[in-house]
Design a protein around this motif. Structure first.
Motif, mmCIF file in Angstrom:
data_model
loop_
_atom_site.group_PDB
_atom_site.id
_atom_site.type_symbol
_atom_site.label_atom_id
_atom_site.label_comp_id
_atom_site.label_asym_id
_atom_site.label_seq_id
_atom_site.Cartn_x
_atom_site.Cartn_y
_atom_site.Cartn_z
ATOM 1 N N SER A 24 0.805 -1.231 0.000
ATOM 2 C CA SER A 24 0.000 0.000 0.000
ATOM 3 C C SER A 24 0.835 1.278 0.000
ATOM 4 N N SER A 27 1.000 6.953 -1.866
ATOM 5 C CA SER A 27 1.297 8.397 -1.913
ATOM 6 C C SER A 27 2.751 8.680 -2.243
ATOM 7 N N LEU A 32 2.563 12.625 1.391
ATOM 8 C CA LEU A 32 2.718 12.196 2.790
ATOM 9 C C LEU A 32 2.925 13.414 3.697
ATOM 10 N N THR A 51 -6.969 -1.832 9.669
ATOM 11 C CA THR A 51 -5.782 -1.031 9.329
ATOM 12 C C THR A 51 -4.691 -1.232 10.376
HETATM 13 N N1 LIG Z 1 -2.225 8.880 2.691
HETATM 14 C C1 LIG Z 1 -1.809 7.616 2.601
HETATM 15 N N2 LIG Z 1 -1.019 7.233 1.577
HETATM 16 C C2 LIG Z 1 -0.611 5.952 1.443
HETATM 17 O O1 LIG Z 1 0.114 5.633 0.476
HETATM 18 C C3 LIG Z 1 -1.021 4.992 2.413
HETATM 19 N N3 LIG Z 1 -0.624 3.702 2.325
HETATM 20 C C4 LIG Z 1 -1.812 5.437 3.477
HETATM 21 N N4 LIG Z 1 -2.189 4.572 4.445
HETATM 22 C C5 LIG Z 1 -2.741 5.096 5.672
HETATM 23 C C6 LIG Z 1 -2.659 4.105 6.757
HETATM 24 O O2 LIG Z 1 -3.372 4.476 7.916
HETATM 25 C C7 LIG Z 1 -1.239 3.789 7.191
HETATM 26 O O3 LIG Z 1 -1.429 2.753 8.047
HETATM 27 C C8 LIG Z 1 -0.500 4.900 7.899
HETATM 28 O O4 LIG Z 1 -0.188 5.936 7.031
HETATM 29 C C9 LIG Z 1 0.771 4.322 8.508
HETATM 30 O O5 LIG Z 1 1.686 5.288 8.808
HETATM 31 P P1 LIG Z 1 2.039 5.931 10.240
HETATM 32 O O6 LIG Z 1 2.964 5.008 10.961
HETATM 33 O O7 LIG Z 1 0.790 6.201 11.033
HETATM 34 O O8 LIG Z 1 2.652 7.207 9.772
HETATM 35 N N5 LIG Z 1 -2.205 6.726 3.541
#
Ligand SMILES: Nc1nc(=O)c(N)c(NC[C@H](O)[C@H](O)[C@H](O)COP(=O)(O)O)[nH]1
Ligand SMILES: NC(=O)c1ccc[n+]([C@@H]2O[C@H](COP(=O)([O-])OP(=O)(O)OC[C@H]3O[C@@H](n4cnc5c(N)ncnc54)[C@H](O)[C@@H]3O)[C@@H](O)[C@H]2O)c1
Length: 222
Positions: A24, A27, A32, A51
């Motif tokens: 996944s 972004s 980010l 999640t």
């Molecule tokens: N905006 C966004 N772009 C992405 O490419 C992606 N994979 C997520 N996914 C969101 C999800 O909630 C992730 O689990 C967190 O972004 C994990 O990251 P943190 O450790 O909280 O920074 N969100």
């Protein structure tokens, strides 16, 4: 009473937020940073237990300059109280609320995991019979002083939240990529609506390029 809820997510052009094999990284770097600016500016950030299990997110502000006080309250929608003991959202970096359903409360509150979480300062809110009552949860969070909440997925929780009329705004990063796959989760899964007429109508309020990505923002029409 409810917070103002902004759903933020990243998806491929074909609407996938993760592949079937749990990849996944969607972004770009600029997006980010935008996400972390948003995290810094809201009172709380909420995700579903799916999640937490898939990504073990921190849900803190860590990709831009920030102080510990900038971290929003972390909320996990976790009906069966399955949050793992090692889940990073239960560390002391920020306040955390686990929202469970009443049917699973009794078994959970006598578990060792509950003790450990309590010692870390994690808070709990129980509502609904077998599934968290999201409207009751929003009401509780508003009572805790949370005025703005960022919903960060996943696919199942996003659908329940929009179906219950709890999302005010959507900000989505569309990456220039296609992954396909009937088992890859999309921005909104859940049981879906049967007809287009039942669908939730949106109003496009902004669109702009950010690095290689496209950012779209919508108001949810009520
Ligand atoms: N905006 C966004 N772009 C992405 O490419 C992606 N994979 C997520 N996914 C969101 C999800 O909630 C992730 O689990 C967190 O972004 C994990 O990251 P943190 O450790 O909280 O920074 N969100
Ligand atoms: N690309 C992105 O922006 C992004 C953002 C977040 C998550 N994701 C991905 O989404 C996937 C997780 O999505 P998911 O759909 O499996 O899980 P989810 O995060 O939507 O959590 C769903 C779970 O929440 C619980 N729940 C409790 N009450 C509920 C209610 N009233 N309504 C709905 N759910 C309720 C249920 O146990 C349900 O299975 C992960 O793979 C993650 O990587 C992507």
């Amino acid at each position: 009473m409810k917070p103002y809820v902004i759903l933020n997510a990243a998806m491929t052009l074909d609407g996938k937020i993760v592949t079937a094999k749990n990849s996944s990284n969607i972004s770009g770097e600029e997006d980010l940073k935008r996400v972390h600016e948003l995290r810094k500016n809201v009172d709380a950030i909420m995700v579903g237990i799916g999640t937490v299990m898939a990504d073990d997110p921190r849900l803190t502000v860590h990709k831009i300059d920030a102080n510990p006080e900038d971290n929003p309250v972390r909320v996990v929608v976790d009906s069966k109280c399955r949050t793992p003991i090692a889940a990073r959202i239960t560390n002391k970096d920020a306040r955390t609320i686990i929202a469970g359903a009443n049917e699973y409360k009794h078994e959970f509150v006598v578990s060792d995991r509950y003790d450990v979480f309590q010692r870390r300062g994690v808070e709990f809110f129980f509502s609904g019979d077998r599934r968290v009552d999201l409207t009751a949860l929003m009401n509780h969070l508003a009572g805790e002083g949370i005025e703005t909440l960022m919903l960060e997925g996943g696919a199942t929780l996003n659908f329940s939240m929009i179906k219950e009329g709890l999302i005010d705004e959507i900000r989505v990063c569309v990456a220039p990529k296609v992954v396909g796959g009937v088992n890859a989760k999309t921005l909104f899964d859940g049981e879906g609506f049967d007809t287009m007429d039942e669908g939730v109508n949106l109003e496009l309020t902004d669109s702009y390029s950010l690095g290689k990505d496209l950012i779209l923002t919508y108001n949810v029409l009520k």
